[in-house]
Design a protein around this motif. Structure first.
Motif, short mmCIF file in Angstrom:
data_model
loop_
_atom_site.label_atom_id
_atom_site.label_comp_id
_atom_site.label_asym_id
_atom_site.label_seq_id
_atom_site.Cartn_x
_atom_site.Cartn_y
_atom_site.Cartn_z
N ILE A 92 -30.94 -16.26 6.23
CA ILE A 92 -30.18 -16.78 7.37
C ILE A 92 -28.71 -16.37 7.24
N VAL A 167 -31.09 -19.75 2.56
CA VAL A 167 -30.10 -20.37 3.44
C VAL A 167 -29.11 -21.17 2.61
N ARG A 203 -27.70 -22.60 10.44
CA ARG A 203 -27.08 -21.98 9.27
C ARG A 203 -27.18 -22.86 8.02
#
Length: 250
Positions: A92, A167, A203
């Motif tokens: 990500i 992430v 995010r």
């Protein structure tokens, strides 16, 4: 959901078997007024087409890394599950130069050009619309995906113990991702039929969990809101009522 599900793609298959007609993702963009609702069956069809694009046209293989440069969006969720179906690890907001493939929105095209592998661009226009003119050096997702097959079968089995998601500096295998999603669902009190409204970014793990993985693991659904800060408080409360929201994270 089945206790034997060990990848996000497994969770989607179980949801499709249980109740294909129920809503899975209801997406709002409060900057444009867009609203899109996808049933489990419709979402799974987008996932299958995207997985076929990944595996076939883009030659992606298990173990490849894909930099996902997209906001919280229903099409981002499609890519996350398509990658899980193929065995591609998603980074990500990752560095395109270090990735085998990159998937970019319209605002990150210049950064995405650093990828030396396949590049895909999404216009993120209402109803999955295409770019007026495809960006040079990119495949336009909206032009490439409609002709893909509606059923997907991986060339190689997906190993749930291989990396699936990176992430915020944390890397998770597919099995770890499913376990965390189930844990988050239990902690939030999500059960089959729950409707979780999320205004969080993709995010972070918290945003990904609330905006996709935890509701999917629980047999619930998500009301995914982009640019929620543009919505007046009274309008948000009306949405909560209209969408039969049972839980919220904003």
């Amino acid at each position: 959901m089945n206790a034997t599900d060990r990848t996000p793609a497994d969770l989607l298959r179980s949801a499709l078997t249980a109740d294909p007609a129920r809503p899975l993702i209801t997406f709002y963009d409060d900057a444009t007024g867009e609203r899109v609702e996808l049933s489990v069956a419709t979402f799974a069809n987008w996932v299958a087409k995207t997985a076929n694009l990944l595996q076939g046209d883009l030659s992606a293989e298990p173990g490849d890394r894909l930099a996902l440069l997209l906001p919280a969006h229903w099409q981002s969720a499609v890519w996350l599950l398509a990658c899980s179906s193929v065995g591609v690890a998603v980074d990500i907001g990752g560095d395109p130069a270090a990735a085998d493939l990159v998937v970019s929105g319209p605002d990150t095209l210049e950064a995405a050009r650093a990828c030396r592998g396949e590049r895909v661009a999404l216009a993120l226009r209402p109803l999955g619309g295409r770019f007026p003119e495809a960006p040079v050096g990119f495949a336009d997702y909206a032009m490439e995906v409609p002709g893909q097959g509606d059923r997907f079968a991986p060339y190689a089995p997906v190993d749930p113990d291989e990396p699936a998601l990176s992430v915020g500096g944390t890397e998770l295998t597919a099995a770890q991702l499913v376990d965390r999603a189930r844990g988050d669902a239990a902690e939030r009190g999500l059960t089959p039929g729950s409707r979780l409204l999320s205004g969080l970014s993709y995010r972070s793990w918290e945003g990904l969990s609330a905006g996709l993985f935890a509701p999917l693991a629980a047999g619930g659904s998500v009301v995914l809101c982009r640019n929620l800060e543009k919505l007046a408080p009274e309008a948000l409360e009306q949405r909560v009522t209209d969408e039969r929201v049972t839980h919220r994270v904003v």
